[in-house]
Design a protein around this motif. Structure first.
Motif, PDB file in Angstrom:
ATOM      1  N   ILE A  42       1.717  -0.863  -1.264  1.00  0.00           N
ATOM      2  CA  ILE A  42       2.494  -1.943  -0.642  1.00  0.00           C
ATOM      3  C   ILE A  42       3.339  -1.464   0.537  1.00  0.00           C
ATOM      4  N   PRO A  43       4.027  -0.295   0.456  1.00  0.00           N
ATOM      5  CA  PRO A  43       4.862   0.127   1.588  1.00  0.00           C
ATOM      6  C   PRO A  43       4.106   0.330   2.895  1.00  0.00           C
ATOM      7  N   VAL A  76      10.504  -1.991  -3.864  1.00  0.00           N
ATOM      8  CA  VAL A  76       9.822  -1.591  -2.631  1.00  0.00           C
ATOM      9  C   VAL A  76       9.538  -2.753  -1.674  1.00  0.00           C
ATOM     10  N   MET A  77       9.767  -3.988  -2.100  1.00  0.00           N
ATOM     11  CA  MET A  77       9.450  -5.119  -1.231  1.00  0.00           C
ATOM     12  C   MET A  77      10.486  -5.234  -0.109  1.00  0.00           C
ATOM     13  N   LEU A  85       1.398 -11.709   1.453  1.00  0.00           N
ATOM     14  CA  LEU A  85       0.856 -10.672   0.581  1.00  0.00           C
ATOM     15  C   LEU A  85       0.800 -11.211  -0.834  1.00  0.00           C
ATOM     16  N   LEU A  86      -0.371 -11.097  -1.477  1.00  0.00           N
ATOM     17  CA  LEU A  86      -0.566 -11.545  -2.856  1.00  0.00           C
ATOM     18  C   LEU A  86      -0.851 -10.324  -3.707  1.00  0.00           C
ATOM     19  N   VAL A  87      -0.070 -10.114  -4.767  1.00  0.00           N
ATOM     20  CA  VAL A  87      -0.208  -8.921  -5.606  1.00  0.00           C
ATOM     21  C   VAL A  87      -0.432  -9.341  -7.054  1.00  0.00           C
ATOM     22  N   LYS A 146       8.986  -5.355 -11.918  1.00  0.00           N
ATOM     23  CA  LYS A 146      10.235  -4.621 -11.732  1.00  0.00           C
ATOM     24  C   LYS A 146      10.064  -3.484 -10.729  1.00  0.00           C
ATOM     25  N   ALA A 147       8.931  -2.792 -10.787  1.00  0.00           N
ATOM     26  CA  ALA A 147       8.672  -1.718  -9.836  1.00  0.00           C
ATOM     27  C   ALA A 147       8.520  -2.265  -8.422  1.00  0.00           C
TER      28      ALA A 147
END
Length: 246
Positions: free
Chosen positions: A172-173, A195-196, A103-105, A190-191
């Protein structure tokens, strides 16, 4: 690190306050996706660090946003101009950890360093998902370019004018992934950390002095001791980050 004179081949606006600059010159000093260059601009004391978007043997592609006098000046430079650039800076991403479904964000101009990473992952037979976050539709760029590489692309805008409405952490979730790579504003990173569900790597945007580790101005405390964002970073593993120190 190499010091090279590059020639501007293209310098065009691709989104709101966002420009793509293609440079011709020796790129042999660039080894990994996620590294950056430091650009000397006439009339400015400090060089400007810009992440590498893409490169081949003869060209270097940068994407930058006009956020101050330096980048505003960059946007006015015509084709044919020469630029003094330190290249091959920083450590870059580790592709060996990606797994089959990385996954690339990317948040805003945090997206460009993920482009060459995505290209290399696809070449290795991986199946990346790319999440790109922006404030509004007129800031969106490189959606088609990532798609053309073969990645699944999800656009998120804060105001909902394009793609999903919200923040990258809202989508993402719902995704399955083997490992993640991220670059963007510190608030986004930070956010994301909350959730990762796999290990990953974060690329940090930081104010720098020298850009190659001499001045210690971009040092931060990690679980493995102090590290310089320009030298041991800008990419740090998720396991070593102390978020209160970033």
């Amino acid at each position: 690190m190499t010091n090279t004179i590059y020639k501007i081949l293209e310098n065009e606006k691709i989104a709101s306050k966002t420009y793509r600059m293609v440079l011709g010159g020796d790129t042999s000093g660039i080894r990994n996706p996620g590294q950056f260059v430091n650009i000397k601009l006439e009339g400015f004391y400090l060089r400007r660090p810009i992440s590498v978007c893409d490169y081949d043997e003869k060209t270097l592609t940068l994407i930058y946003k006009t956020v101050g006098n330096g980048t505003e000046f960059m946007s006015t430079l015509p084709e044919g101009s020469d630029l003094d650039i330190l290249s091959g800076l920083g450590n870059g991403f580790d592709l060996s950890k990606s797994g089959d479904y990385p996954l690339l964000v990317g948040g805003g101009v945090g997206a460009p360093p993920l482009y060459n990473l995505c290209k290399k992952l696809v070449a290795e037979g991986k199946k990346p998902t790319v999440v790109l976050g922006f404030k509004t539709a007129d800031e969106v760029f490189y959606q088609e370019e990532f798609s053309e590489l073969g990645a699944r692309v999800i656009i998120v805008t804060e105001d909902g004018t394009m793609g999903e409405k919200g923040m990258v952490t809202d989508v993402i979730p719902e995704l399955d992934y083997s490992y993640f790579y991220a670059c963007g504003p510190i608030a986004m990173l930070k956010a994301m950390a909350k959730v990762m569900n796999t290990p990953g790597e974060y690329s940090f945007e930081q104010r720098m002095g020298c850009g190659f580790g001499a001045c210690m101005g971009c040092s931060c405390k990690t679980k493995n001791g102090f590290k310089r964002i320009c030298r041991e970073g800008p990419v740090l593993s998720s396991e070593e980050i102390i978020w209160e120190e970033m």
